[in-house]
Scaffold this motif. Sequence first.
Motif, PDB file in Angstrom:
ATOM      1  N   UNK A 113       0.836  -1.211   0.000  1.00 61.08           N
ATOM      2  CA  UNK A 113       0.000   0.000   0.000  1.00 61.08           C
ATOM      3  C   UNK A 113       0.868   1.258   0.000  1.00 61.08           C
ATOM      4  N   UNK A 114       1.960   1.231   0.767  1.00 64.32           N
ATOM      5  CA  UNK A 114       2.859   2.386   0.803  1.00 64.32           C
ATOM      6  C   UNK A 114       3.479   2.647  -0.569  1.00 64.32           C
ATOM      7  N   UNK A 115       3.862   1.582  -1.267  1.00 66.34           N
ATOM      8  CA  UNK A 115       4.470   1.735  -2.586  1.00 66.34           C
ATOM      9  C   UNK A 115       3.474   2.298  -3.601  1.00 66.34           C
ATOM     10  N   UNK A 116       2.212   1.932  -3.470  1.00 66.11           N
ATOM     11  CA  UNK A 116       1.187   2.391  -4.406  1.00 66.11           C
ATOM     12  C   UNK A 116       0.669   3.787  -4.086  1.00 66.11           C
ATOM     13  N   UNK A 117       0.960   4.270  -2.871  1.00 63.81           N
ATOM     14  CA  UNK A 117       0.434   5.570  -2.430  1.00 63.81           C
ATOM     15  C   UNK A 117       1.538   6.370  -1.748  1.00 63.81           C
ATOM     16  N   UNK A 118       2.434   6.964  -2.519  1.00 58.35           N
ATOM     17  CA  UNK A 118       3.573   7.668  -1.920  1.00 58.35           C
ATOM     18  C   UNK A 118       3.190   8.882  -1.084  1.00 58.35           C
ATOM     19  N   UNK A 119       1.942   9.332  -1.203  1.00 54.94           N
ATOM     20  CA  UNK A 119       1.488  10.466  -0.397  1.00 54.94           C
ATOM     21  C   UNK A 119       0.889  10.023   0.937  1.00 54.94           C
ATOM     22  N   UNK A 120       0.864   8.716   1.172  1.00 54.93           N
ATOM     23  CA  UNK A 120       0.292   8.156   2.398  1.00 54.93           C
ATOM     24  C   UNK A 120       1.417   7.586   3.259  1.00 54.93           C
ATOM     25  N   UNK A 121       1.367   7.844   4.566  1.00 60.06           N
ATOM     26  CA  UNK A 121       2.312   7.232   5.501  1.00 60.06           C
ATOM     27  C   UNK A 121       1.672   5.971   6.072  1.00 60.06           C
ATOM     28  N   UNK A 122       2.390   4.865   5.977  1.00 59.21           N
ATOM     29  CA  UNK A 122       1.917   3.596   6.512  1.00 59.21           C
ATOM     30  C   UNK A 122       2.864   3.167   7.630  1.00 59.21           C
ATOM     31  N   UNK A 123       2.298   2.918   8.792  1.00 59.34           N
ATOM     32  CA  UNK A 123       3.073   2.533   9.971  1.00 59.34           C
ATOM     33  C   UNK A 123       2.682   1.114  10.374  1.00 59.34           C
ATOM     34  N   UNK A 124       3.681   0.237  10.455  1.00 51.73           N
ATOM     35  CA  UNK A 124       3.409  -1.183  10.711  1.00 51.73           C
ATOM     36  C   UNK A 124       3.913  -1.562  12.098  1.00 51.73           C
ATOM     37  N   UNK A 125       3.086  -2.267  12.825  1.00 51.47           N
ATOM     38  CA  UNK A 125       3.330  -2.555  14.229  1.00 51.47           C
ATOM     39  C   UNK A 125       3.944  -3.941  14.419  1.00 51.47           C
ATOM     40  N   UNK A 126       5.198  -3.966  14.860  1.00 51.87           N
ATOM     41  CA  UNK A 126       5.769  -5.202  15.353  1.00 51.87           C
ATOM     42  C   UNK A 126       6.778  -5.917  14.491  1.00 51.87           C
ATOM     43  N   UNK A 127       6.766  -5.698  13.189  1.00 49.21           N
ATOM     44  CA  UNK A 127       7.712  -6.390  12.319  1.00 49.21           C
ATOM     45  C   UNK A 127       8.906  -5.479  12.053  1.00 49.21           C
ATOM     46  N   UNK A 128       9.801  -5.886  11.202  1.00 50.03           N
ATOM     47  CA  UNK A 128      10.940  -5.053  10.810  1.00 50.03           C
ATOM     48  C   UNK A 128      11.100  -5.110   9.299  1.00 50.03           C
ATOM     49  N   UNK A 129      11.773  -4.111   8.763  1.00 50.53           N
ATOM     50  CA  UNK A 129      12.095  -4.057   7.337  1.00 50.53           C
ATOM     51  C   UNK A 129      13.603  -4.155   7.189  1.00 50.53           C
ATOM     52  N   UNK A 130      14.059  -5.137   6.450  1.00 48.96           N
ATOM     53  CA  UNK A 130      15.479  -5.255   6.151  1.00 48.96           C
ATOM     54  C   UNK A 130      15.783  -4.437   4.902  1.00 48.96           C
ATOM     55  N   UNK A 131      16.914  -3.763   4.916  1.00 47.26           N
ATOM     56  CA  UNK A 131      17.282  -2.964   3.754  1.00 47.26           C
ATOM     57  C   UNK A 131      16.711  -1.559   3.837  1.00 47.26           C
ATOM     58  N   UNK A 132      16.767  -0.817   2.710  1.00 46.16           N
ATOM     59  CA  UNK A 132      16.323   0.578   2.702  1.00 46.16           C
ATOM     60  C   UNK A 132      14.850   0.718   3.107  1.00 46.16           C
ATOM     61  N   UNK A 133      14.569   1.742   3.899  1.00 43.73           N
ATOM     62  CA  UNK A 133      13.198   1.988   4.330  1.00 43.73           C
ATOM     63  C   UNK A 133      12.536   2.972   3.362  1.00 43.73           C
ATOM     64  N   UNK A 134      11.346   2.654   2.848  1.00 44.44           N
ATOM     65  CA  UNK A 134      10.635   3.611   1.994  1.00 44.44           C
ATOM     66  C   UNK A 134      10.393   4.923   2.741  1.00 44.44           C
ATOM     67  N   UNK A 135      10.381   6.049   2.042  1.00 43.86           N
ATOM     68  CA  UNK A 135      10.252   7.350   2.713  1.00 43.86           C
ATOM     69  C   UNK A 135       8.902   7.575   3.379  1.00 43.86           C
TER      70      UNK A 135
END
Length: 376
Positions: A113-135
Amino acid sequence: MKRLVAVTACAVLLTACATNTTSSSKTSESAPGTGGTKIGFIFVGPKDDYGYNQAAYEGSQAVAKAYPDLEVLTAENVPEDDNAARVMEGMVRKGAKIIFATSYGHRDPALKVAAANPDVVVLQQGNIVDGPMPPNFGTYFGTVYEPVYLAGIVAGKATRSNKLGYVYAFPISQTLDNINAFQLGAASVNPAAKTYVVNTSNWCDPAKQAEAAKSLLSQGVDVISQHQDCTATVIRATEAAGAYTVGYHADASPLAPKGWLTGSEWDWGPLYTKMIQTVVAGQFTGSPYNANFRVGLKTGDNPFVQSPYGPTVDGATKKLVDDAKARISKDGSPFLGPVVDQAGTVRVPAGTVPDYKTIESIDYFVGGVVGKIPAS
């Protein structure tokens, strides 16, 4: 004099100054997450589960009070698959520019959803992202294992059989961290204590939870804790058997008036509100929340806190908990080495305090835990 020079310079370069101000304003106004009329929250279970989802829902209602001009949208029982993306996209179409995806397995749909909507901030609870974080993306969580360790101290002092029980859903790092912390806390005050584990392969399946509790109780376990999203079934079964309960996710002490010892619960409202404040100010990208954000006792703002004590917990036990909490808050950790796994292998050397990333990568049970990690 410096102020006069600055004012004069701006007067001479009036057009440039106005351009810079306008540019800054436009940047802020066009930043991801700004300009919305709604905030969305999705939950993997029901909002009244005496557990994880209830705590997250209560946090969303704290947001509604803090931001009365922004409508809070909520959706319960959202699976950890593409259905989650569909629900979030629906919220975006309704005007949400900030979305909270509150379950561990919501990460991949949230990233989509974040990739499809760059004007929206998506905050995810509990997991982690490996590598670069989307803005326009971030993960967040508290150090859940810290209050669980403290609860383990209480359990270790309360048990008479030296058999503790733990009902958990899946062998992800969060659950392994908690089981290990619980055992380490118990063993710190009662070296004879062992933690017997049963997994249900489901975040909320009352039938499986009842069977798990029954199995543990039949083995002589007299204190049961859990890492389940809905917690009422295990607590009620434990109370009915005359055993002690250590809660998780929410204060469920009314369900166990005799056997409640303590627990760990979420207080999400303050953190949710701080994150939204940063987003609506147009300052999310590059902020601490645009990362794998973690807080704990050392930072003083862990959203995962200790639940109230039950009537049987004495002052001496509370003092042990207070002392341990002070050590962790200063420069310690529930996983201060040496930490040894079930096979006797040293996983954390003596005197070492592992960092958050190391702890969130744990894939083993510590010594004293009875049970095997299911094959993936």
